[in-house]
Design an enzyme around this catalytic site. Structure first.
Site, PDB file in Angstrom:
ATOM      1  N   ASN A   1     -10.194   6.936  25.907  1.00  0.00           N
ATOM      2  CA  ASN A   1     -10.167   5.641  25.226  1.00  0.00           C
ATOM      3  C   ASN A   1      -8.818   4.987  25.525  1.00  0.00           C
ATOM      4  OD1 ASN A   1     -10.157   3.503  23.449  1.00  0.00           O
ATOM      5  ND2 ASN A   1     -10.055   4.764  21.593  1.00  0.00           N
TER       6      ASN A   1
ATOM      7  N   LYS B   1      -7.866   2.068  24.665  1.00  0.00           N
ATOM      8  CA  LYS B   1      -7.446   1.134  23.610  1.00  0.00           C
ATOM      9  C   LYS B   1      -6.972  -0.186  24.254  1.00  0.00           C
ATOM     10  CE  LYS B   1      -6.530   5.122  20.770  1.00  0.00           C
ATOM     11  NZ  LYS B   1      -5.872   5.682  19.613  1.00  0.00           N
TER      12      LYS B   1
ATOM     13  N   HIS C   1     -14.357   3.149  15.509  1.00  0.00           N
ATOM     14  CA  HIS C   1     -13.081   3.837  15.720  1.00  0.00           C
ATOM     15  C   HIS C   1     -12.188   3.575  14.500  1.00  0.00           C
ATOM     16  CE1 HIS C   1      -9.125   4.816  17.246  1.00  0.00           C
ATOM     17  NE2 HIS C   1      -9.744   5.584  18.121  1.00  0.00           N
TER      18      HIS C   1
ATOM     19  N   GLU D   1      -9.252   2.759  14.165  1.00  0.00           N
ATOM     20  CA  GLU D   1      -8.428   1.545  14.235  1.00  0.00           C
ATOM     21  C   GLU D   1      -9.259   0.316  13.874  1.00  0.00           C
ATOM     22  OE1 GLU D   1      -6.959   2.333  18.178  1.00  0.00           O
ATOM     23  OE2 GLU D   1      -5.903   4.072  17.359  1.00  0.00           O
TER      24      GLU D   1
ATOM     25  N   GLU E   1     -12.684  12.209  14.441  1.00  0.00           N
ATOM     26  CA  GLU E   1     -11.291  11.912  14.719  1.00  0.00           C
ATOM     27  C   GLU E   1     -10.528  11.788  13.409  1.00  0.00           C
ATOM     28  OE1 GLU E   1     -10.762  10.003  18.813  1.00  0.00           O
ATOM     29  OE2 GLU E   1     -11.285   8.390  17.455  1.00  0.00           O
TER      30      GLU E   1
ATOM     31  N   GLY F   1      -2.898   9.549  17.609  1.00  0.00           N
ATOM     32  CA  GLY F   1      -1.668   8.940  18.109  1.00  0.00           C
ATOM     33  C   GLY F   1      -0.416   9.466  17.437  1.00  0.00           C
TER      34      GLY F   1
ATOM     35  N   SER G   1      -4.944  13.276  19.243  1.00  0.00           N
ATOM     36  CA  SER G   1      -3.870  13.981  19.964  1.00  0.00           C
ATOM     37  C   SER G   1      -4.377  15.127  20.830  1.00  0.00           C
ATOM     38  CB  SER G   1      -2.781  14.460  18.991  1.00  0.00           C
ATOM     39  OG  SER G   1      -2.175  13.344  18.363  1.00  0.00           O
TER      40      SER G   1
HETATM   41  P1  PGA Z   1      -5.006   9.955  20.629  1.00  0.00           P
HETATM   42  O1  PGA Z   1      -6.183   8.911  20.314  1.00  0.00           O
HETATM   43  O2  PGA Z   1      -5.573  10.958  21.598  1.00  0.00           O
HETATM   44  O3  PGA Z   1      -3.904   9.125  21.222  1.00  0.00           O
HETATM   45  O4  PGA Z   1      -4.629  10.586  19.334  1.00  0.00           O
HETATM   46  C1  PGA Z   1      -7.507   9.336  20.171  1.00  0.00           C
HETATM   47  C2  PGA Z   1      -8.381   8.165  19.781  1.00  0.00           C
HETATM   48  O5  PGA Z   1      -7.933   7.322  18.984  1.00  0.00           O
HETATM   49  O6  PGA Z   1      -9.528   8.048  20.248  1.00  0.00           O
END
Ligand code: PGA
Length: 247
Positions: free
Chosen positions: A11, A13, A98, A100, A167, A173, A211
């Site tokens: 992803n 983003k 997601h 976010e 997630e 992140g 992560s």
């Molecule tokens: P990350 O993001 O691997 O940077 O933690 C995962 C995601 O938000 O899909």
């Protein structure tokens, strides 16, 4: 019971412009050819890259996902992107819900149910993201929150294909990863829910995200019911993404 084909999804983003996406593929393509990974690889770039990257991705066996979609089919919704448009641009999957989108854009499970409907109606496969916050986990409510997100957003789901991504919000992140045990326990709960909800619940791939990186991918992927990874930060670099695909 045969194990599901594992999926490694990246992803991006709101990162990587078209030229950066092309450079990423310049490095990814040779690695994919050498390794012939027995895994499905999906990339979710920004909408603006989909149509241009599609032919190259298709040629090297990488499928494309959109990061979001409109709940509506078409019409006066300035700035929105319909599932039909995403399909025409080459997307086979759409990320729905997601964290976010849930947190920064206030997307509710009710709205996500509509988006899931739109994705199914448009013939694409949704990747439904669920996950609890740190506070919810500390309160011991992690499983309850995740199961409620699933049951509310999948209330009227009439599709025949689905991918779920667990997630935990506190792991996205942040560099914090759920322990393999955390992932195993939650994935087992999600599997139980899916089996209860759908006759084909056993066939729904359940990805872990938060992560995920080369150093922890193997251990996470070794857990029962962890059918793949949804990778953010480590998917921005073709070397670390390839390492994850190859673990
Ligand atoms: P990350 O993001 O691997 O940077 O933690 C995962 C995601 O938000 O899909």
């Amino acid at each position: 019971m045969a194990a599901l084909q594992q999926i490694i999804a990246g992803n991006w983003k709101m990162n990587l412009t078209l030229s950066q996406g092309r450079e990423f593929l310049d490095k990814l393509e040779p690695g994919l050819k050498n390794k012939k990974p027995a895994r499905k690889v999906i990339l979710a770039p920004n909408f603006t890259l989909l149509a241009t990257l599609f032919p190259r991705c298709a040629a090297c066996g990488v499928e494309l996902a959109a990061q979001n979609c409109a709940a509506e089919e078409s019409g006066a919704f300035t700035g929105e992107t319909s599932v039909a448009m995403l399909k025409a641009a080459g997307a086979a999957y759409v990320l729905v819900g997601h964290s976010e989108r849930r947190q920064l854009f206030a997307e509710s499970d009710q709205l996500l149910a509509q988006k899931l409907h739109a994705v199914v109606a448009g013939g694409l496969t949704p990747i439904l993201c669920v996950g609890e916050t740190l506070e919810q986990r500390r309160q011991g409510a992690a499983v309850e929150v995740v199961l409620r997100q699933l049951s509310d957003s999948l209330m009227d789901f009439s599709g025949a294909r689905l991918i779920v991504a667990y997630e935990p919000v506190w792991a996205i992140g942040t560099g914090e990863t759920a322990t393999p045990e955390d992932a195993r326990l939650m994935h087992a709960e999600i599997r139980r829910f899916l089996q209860g909800r759908f006759a084909w619940g056993q066939d729904v791939p359940i990805l872990y995200g938060g992560s995920a990186k080369p150093g922890n991918a193997a251990e996470l992927l070794a857990q029962p019911e962890v059918d793949g990874l949804l990778v953010g930060g480590a998917a921005l670099n073709p070397d670390s993404f390839l390492e994850i695909i190859e673990v």
